[in-house]
Structure formats: structure tokens, C-alpha cells
Design an enzyme around this catalytic site. Structure first.
Site, PDB file in Angstrom:
ATOM      1  N   ARG A  38       0.822  -1.221   0.000  1.00 51.77           N
ATOM      2  CA  ARG A  38       0.000   0.000   0.000  1.00 51.77           C
ATOM      3  C   ARG A  38       0.854   1.268   0.000  1.00 51.77           C
ATOM      4  NH1 ARG A  38      -5.196  -1.435   3.967  1.00 51.77           N
ATOM      5  NH2 ARG A  38      -6.449  -2.304   2.284  1.00 51.77           N
ATOM      6  N   LYS A 199     -12.568 -10.714   8.437  1.00 54.04           N
ATOM      7  CA  LYS A 199     -13.535  -9.655   8.787  1.00 54.04           C
ATOM      8  C   LYS A 199     -14.941 -10.123   8.390  1.00 54.04           C
ATOM      9  CE  LYS A 199     -10.470  -5.629   8.363  1.00 54.04           C
ATOM     10  NZ  LYS A 199     -10.085  -4.520   7.458  1.00 54.04           N
TER      11      LYS A 199
END
Ligand code: ADP
Ligand code: 3PG
Ligand code: MG
Length: 393
Positions: A38, A199
Site C-alpha cells: 500500500r 472480517k
């Protein structure tokens, strides 16, 4: 999805440019950056601004500190890595708002950077509190959205600030839109999605639009737990998110109606606390005290067989606790198999990208998105608040 007004169109020389990045990177046990995908992907925009003579104020979240200043979630290790790449020091303002951040941003010279400490140390960030967004907006004159991984969040730094300043998309956001749009607009079929990760409550509601759109869903990782639990499976001591039973039943009914095949694990590799070796267990009968950690060999084979005919594949979420070598085989074998199958393959997710690199199977994908939840929503055609707020090109 139309392209957005890009940063190359902004007049930035000598101006303070507030850049939202997603530096929510995986960290190791010592807090060091475990994967910098990222960070690296944001560099072209940052270097463009630097050479254009802008004054950069970078802001990001890291983890989920829930509105309190918890230094385990400090961006200090990230800033260290970023400075190395940029070849210039990047000071960290200890608070993302307030007098010190204001003074530091006002002192910036052309081509200099300042990074703000974790936005989520303030509850106003996730609440998209207008006053907090106003405090952030005071720091800059132009806003650049470069945090593709966060554009599904309507937070102060993604939406609030973009409404208060002239807003532009960074190069990474533009690239993500270009690469992911073909998956919305008629992917070549058969289209298979491989879904896993942790998640679970976040992701389950995001999967519905795959039904009818994809031909098969291969569900592994902890994401498979609520599906199996709803069918009465015994999952031992695996952590099963409560309250999802009804959502799962609805999901499976809809899958049938829309003709999408849902493949769930048939076997697991399980962890027995205190025991070094992994053991095998049927997917619906994990012994008491054991924890399901990876899909087992039968499931791997069935997932691979389901991929054989595919022409388009989307992957988000490791199929097991892939950071532990005992539980990496499921993800590694399925993705290594995918690498041998022709077609358009797109992977997505902060942890997923790291796992694919670490396991040496990143070459299964032509494109690895920096977005997790954001990419999941994007490829299903959802309107993402952090993109809607940026004017179209
Ligand atoms: P991404 O960041 O790629 O969107 P998530 O954050 O949803 O993915 O989940 C990634 C994490 O899920 C990985 O770090 C992996 O270890 C974990 N995980 C997947 N399956 C299991 C499991 N069965 N038990 C524990 N952790 C798991
Ligand atoms: C991600 O890792 O998916 C993004 O950074 C968003 O993080 P969040 O799910 O905590 O909002
Ligand atoms: Mg993650």
C-alpha cells in the site's frame, strides 16, 4: 465506472495538498511494517506532487483504535518506511488536528512532506463529524484521494474533507478504477470468486451482489464459519461470529434462486492448543478444544476443480491462517493451482496481497488491488462514498 478528476489536473505548486492515503498495512509482532504494497502503490502520486512543488500533508488510519490514542496503532513505523522510499525525511505530527499540526503544515516548503498521526485516534474520523473534517480541511488547500482501500468508508478524511476542498483522485485510485471496472461490466464467464479472511461480519453483507453475477463462490477461511454453523456444524473452539444465521440462510436461498453455486469447506486443518502439529477434521465435526485454521486437502482439490473452467477469477481473503506455515497450504495450493489456469485473475485485500507475496503465489494474478472491503464493494457495482464525492473526469 467513470474516471475521476485526476491529480495531474490540479494546480499544486506552492500549495498545501492534503492527501488521504491508506497506509493501514499489516504489521509483525514487533509492530514493524510486514508488507508495504500500500505504501509503494502510493509513491507515484507522492513523487508527482513532490516534483510539482506542492507541500504534502499525508493522512491515514491504521487498524481500529476506536477513537482513542493507543500508540500500538501509531503510524511511526510507516513513516520510517515511507521516508526510505522518498529519500527525504517525513516528520510525523503527533496529532492529526490541533495547533501543532497547523503550525507544521504552515511551515512546509515546496516539495516537503508531513504525515499526520492516526486519524482514528479521534472518534470524529469514523463518525464523519463535520467539525473534525473542518479541522482537517484547515491544514490544506487541495484534497487528493489516494486511499482506494478506504473509499468504501464515509469518514471525515474520505468524504468530509472532500466536500470542503477542491478534490482530485490520485494515480492509484485511477488505476484501481481502470483495473477493477471490467469485473463490474460483464466479466467473461465462468466467473468464480474465492473468498476468505477474517472480517466476517463486515464482509458477509458485501457478498450478496455476487449472487447471479458470479457462477461459483468458493468460501474458505474464517468466513466459512457462519455458513457451516448455520447448517448445524460443530466447529469446536473456532471463533464463530454470532447472530449471522438468518443472513446466511437468506444468502443461500438467494444463491439458489440466482443460480450461483456456493462451495464450502468439506474438511479442515485444525489447531489443538499446546500441540505443535496440525490435525485434519471433517468440516462439520471439529473436535471440542480444536480450532479450524485452514481448509483441508479435499477442499483444496474441490476448489481447484471448480476453478478449472473459469475465465475470470476474483480473490479476497486467505483461506486459512496463512501467516502460520502449518495453516498456509490451503491458500498456497489453491492459488498455485490458479496460476496454471488461463483467464483474468484479480486479487484484493491488504492481508491477501501480503499473503500472496509471502507464499510466492502473487503471479497467479494480473492485478492485486490495494483495497479489501473497498474492492469487494467496487467489483459488485456499489457506489462508494469516497469516490462519489470526487468530480468525474
Ligand atoms: P483482507 O485484508 O485481505 O481483506 P481480512 O482482513 O478479511 O483480509 O482477513 C485476513 C486474515 O484472515 C489473514 O490474516 C488470515 O490469517 C485470517 N484468517 C483466515 N482464515 C482464518 C482462520 N481460519 N483462522 C484464523 N485466521 C484466519
Ligand atoms: C482495509 O484494510 O480494508 C482498509 O484500510 C479499511 O480498514 P477498515 O476495514 O478498518 O475500515
Ligand atoms: Mg485485513
Amino acid at each position: 465506472m467513470p474516471l475521476k478528476r485526476g491529480v495531474q489536473e490540479a494546480s499544486v505548486k506552492g500549495r498545501r495538498v492534503l492527501v488521504r492515503v491508506d497506509f493501514n498495512v499489516p504489521q509483525d509482532a514487533k509492530g514493524q511494517v510486514a508488507d508495504d504494497h500500500r505504501i509503494v502503490e502510493a509513491l507515484p502520486t507522492l513523487r508527482h506532487l513532490q516534483t510539482s512543488g506542492a507541500r504534502m500533508i499525508l493522512m491515514s488510519h491504521l487498524g481500529r483504535p476506536n477513537g482513542v490514542r493507543d500508540m500500538r496503532f501509531s503510524l511511526r513505523p510507516v513513516v520510517h518506511r515511507l521516508s526510505g522510499y522518498l529519500g527525504v525525511p517525513v516528520p510525523l505530527a503527533e496529532d492529526c488536528v490541533g495547533i501543532h499540526a497547523l503550525e507544521a503544515s504552515a511551515r512546509l516548503k515546496n516539495g516537503e512532506f508531513l504525515m499526520l498521526e492516526n486519524l482514528r485516534f479521534h472518534p470524529g474520523e469514523e463518525a464523519n463529524d463535520p467539525a473534525f473534517a473542518g479541522q482537517l480541511a484547515q491544514l490544506g488547500e487541495v484534497f487528493v484521494e489516494e486511499a482506494f482501500g478506504s473509499v468504501h468508508r464515509a469518514h471525515a478524511s474520505t468524504v468530509g474533507v472532500a466536500r470542503k476542498l477542491p478534490a482530485y483522485a490520485g494515480f492509484l485510485v485511477e488505476k484501481e478504477i481502470r483495473e477493477l471496472t471490467p469485473l463490474i461490466d460483464g466479466p467473461i464467464r465462468p466467473y468464480v470468486a474465492i473468498l476468505g479472511g477474517a472480517k466476517v461480519a463486515d464482509k458477509l453483507p458485501l457478498l450478496q451482489s455476487f449472487l447471479g453475477r458470479a457462477d461459483s463462490l468458493l468460501i474458505g477461511g474464517a468466513l466459512a464459519f457462519p455458513f457451516l454453523a448455520a447448517q448445524g456444524a460443530q466447529l469446536g473452539d473456532s471463533k464463530v461470529e454470532p447472530g449471522l444465521e438468518e443472513a446466511v440462510h437468506e444468502f443461500l436461498t438467494l444463491a439458489q434462486e440466482r443460480g450461483t453455486r456456493v462451495l464450502l469447506p468439506e474438511d479442515w486443518l485444525v489447531e489443538i492448543p499446546g500441540q505443535a502439529e496440525a490435525e485434519a477434521a471433517p468440516a462439520n465435526a471439529v473436535p471440542h478444544g480444536a480450532i479450524a485454521r485452514d481448509i483441508g486437502p479435499t477442499t483444496r482439490d474441490h476448489f481447484f476443480a471448480a476453478l478449472l473452467e473459469s475465465k475470470t477469477v476474483f480473490w479476497n481473503g486467505p483461506l486459512g491462517l496463512a501467516e502460520d506455515p502449518r495453516f498456509a497450504a490451503g491458500t498456497r495450493e489453491v492459488l498455485a493451482g490458479l496460476a496454471t489456469i488461463p483467464g483474468r485473475h484479480v486479487g484484493a485485500g491488504g492481508d491477501s496481497a501480503r499473503v500472496a507475496q509471502d507464499l510466492g503465489v502473487a503471479d497467479a494474478f494480473q492485478y492485486l488491488s490495494t483495497g479489501g472491503g473497498a474492492a469487494l464493494e467496487f467489483v459488485q457495482g456499489a457506489a462508494l462514498p469516497g469516490l462519489s464525492v470526487i468530480p468525474d473526469a
